[in-house]
Motif scaffolding. Structure first.
Motif, PDB file in Angstrom:
ATOM      1  N   GLY A 116     -58.254  32.450  30.986  1.00  0.00           N
ATOM      2  CA  GLY A 116     -59.195  33.981  31.486  1.00  0.00           C
ATOM      3  C   GLY A 116     -59.962  34.037  29.653  1.00  0.00           C
ATOM      4  N   PRO A 117     -60.832  35.544  28.830  1.00  0.00           N
ATOM      5  CA  PRO A 117     -61.947  35.472  28.754  1.00  0.00           C
ATOM      6  C   PRO A 117     -60.595  35.068  27.102  1.00  0.00           C
ATOM      7  CG  PRO A 117     -62.136  37.204  30.278  1.00  0.00           C
ATOM      8  CD  PRO A 117     -60.758  36.676  30.621  1.00  0.00           C
ATOM      9  N   ASN A 118     -61.789  34.717  26.304  1.00  0.00           N
ATOM     10  CA  ASN A 118     -61.015  34.615  24.995  1.00  0.00           C
ATOM     11  C   ASN A 118     -61.440  36.104  24.662  1.00  0.00           C
ATOM     12  OD1 ASN A 118     -60.981  34.896  21.557  1.00  0.00           O
ATOM     13  ND2 ASN A 118     -61.058  32.934  22.122  1.00  0.00           N
ATOM     14  N   LEU A 119     -60.650  36.661  23.778  1.00  0.00           N
ATOM     15  CA  LEU A 119     -60.188  38.382  23.747  1.00  0.00           C
ATOM     16  C   LEU A 119     -61.018  38.667  22.542  1.00  0.00           C
ATOM     17  CD1 LEU A 119     -57.143  39.715  25.208  1.00  0.00           C
ATOM     18  CD2 LEU A 119     -59.615  39.753  26.345  1.00  0.00           C
ATOM     19  N   ILE A 159     -55.587  45.808  22.819  1.00  0.00           N
ATOM     20  CA  ILE A 159     -56.642  44.593  22.599  1.00  0.00           C
ATOM     21  C   ILE A 159     -58.038  44.825  21.053  1.00  0.00           C
ATOM     22  CG2 ILE A 159     -58.344  43.191  23.561  1.00  0.00           C
ATOM     23  CD1 ILE A 159     -55.578  43.064  26.044  1.00  0.00           C
ATOM     24  N   ALA A 160     -58.507  46.140  22.164  1.00  0.00           N
ATOM     25  CA  ALA A 160     -59.473  47.134  21.327  1.00  0.00           C
ATOM     26  C   ALA A 160     -59.663  47.096  20.105  1.00  0.00           C
ATOM     27  CB  ALA A 160     -59.844  48.462  22.082  1.00  0.00           C
ATOM     28  N   SER A 161     -57.939  47.247  19.135  1.00  0.00           N
ATOM     29  CA  SER A 161     -57.930  47.404  18.000  1.00  0.00           C
ATOM     30  C   SER A 161     -58.446  46.328  17.665  1.00  0.00           C
ATOM     31  CB  SER A 161     -57.062  48.359  17.461  1.00  0.00           C
ATOM     32  OG  SER A 161     -55.936  48.202  18.049  1.00  0.00           O
ATOM     33  N   VAL A 162     -57.354  45.670  17.927  1.00  0.00           N
ATOM     34  CA  VAL A 162     -57.252  44.014  17.281  1.00  0.00           C
ATOM     35  C   VAL A 162     -58.183  42.924  17.683  1.00  0.00           C
ATOM     36  CG1 VAL A 162     -54.803  43.928  17.284  1.00  0.00           C
ATOM     37  CG2 VAL A 162     -55.431  42.666  18.962  1.00  0.00           C
ATOM     38  N   ALA A 163     -58.645  42.522  18.345  1.00  0.00           N
ATOM     39  CA  ALA A 163     -60.345  41.886  18.599  1.00  0.00           C
ATOM     40  C   ALA A 163     -61.045  41.449  18.012  1.00  0.00           C
ATOM     41  CB  ALA A 163     -60.307  42.156  20.613  1.00  0.00           C
TER      42      ALA A 163
END
Length: 163
Positions: A116-119, A159-163
């Motif tokens: 999958g995508p690289n977050l 994910i939104a907080s660490v990507a």
């Protein structure tokens, strides 16, 4: 992927695919059955038609196979509002417990998946993450029914907080 496309895009792709398939069937089975020497002297015309159809099919895929950028470009204010409904700490647990790292790269989770995508690079908005985890996309399965709504919000916040 096709389920993520708009109806117009689906129709364009299906139409061009249908034309390509009909041409293939006719040129492989119907015409040779009636004319065993096919394409014979008409080889240059047949090759031109084949190349034109191939280029038309590839162009259709490139033009109509793309996702709308609107779905992925979310304002920061909307992302922060959506993130407040999830718990990032619990989200990390959900991410690791459900094997997300087998497909996705996310440095904070120690994940180096390549499917999958690289977050870390994609940095998806919370709304996009919630949609992808809930409904799936392409090779990614839908987790609706497997994860609770709160778990989906949590993993999206993480994910939104660490990507």
């Amino acid at each position: 992927m096709i389920f993520a496309l708009s109806t117009t895009h689906e129709i364009a792709l299906a139409t061009m695919g249908g034309i390509f398939i009909v041409f293939s069937i006719i040129s492989a089975f119907v015409i040779p059955a009636k004319n065993p020497n096919f394409p014979g002297k008409g080889l240059p015309i047949y090759l031109v038609i084949s190349v034109v159809l191939f280029l038309a099919m590839m162009s259709t895929v490139l033009i109509f196979g793309k996702e709308s950028k609107k779905a992925e470009a979310q304002p920061a204010a909307a992302a922060s509002t959506a993130a407040s409904t999830g718990d990032a700490t619990n989200g990390k647990t959900v991410f690791t417990a459900n094997g997300c790292g087998a497909c996705h790269t996310l440095k904070d989770a120690g994940a180096a998946g390549m499917v999958g995508p690289n977050l870390d690079e994609k940095k998806p908005a919370v709304d996009v993450i919630v949609d992808r985890v809930t409904n799936g996309k392409g090779a990614m399965p839908a987790f609706k029914g497997k994860l609770t709504d709160q778990q989906i919000q949590d993993v999206a916040a993480y994910i939104a907080s660490v990507a």
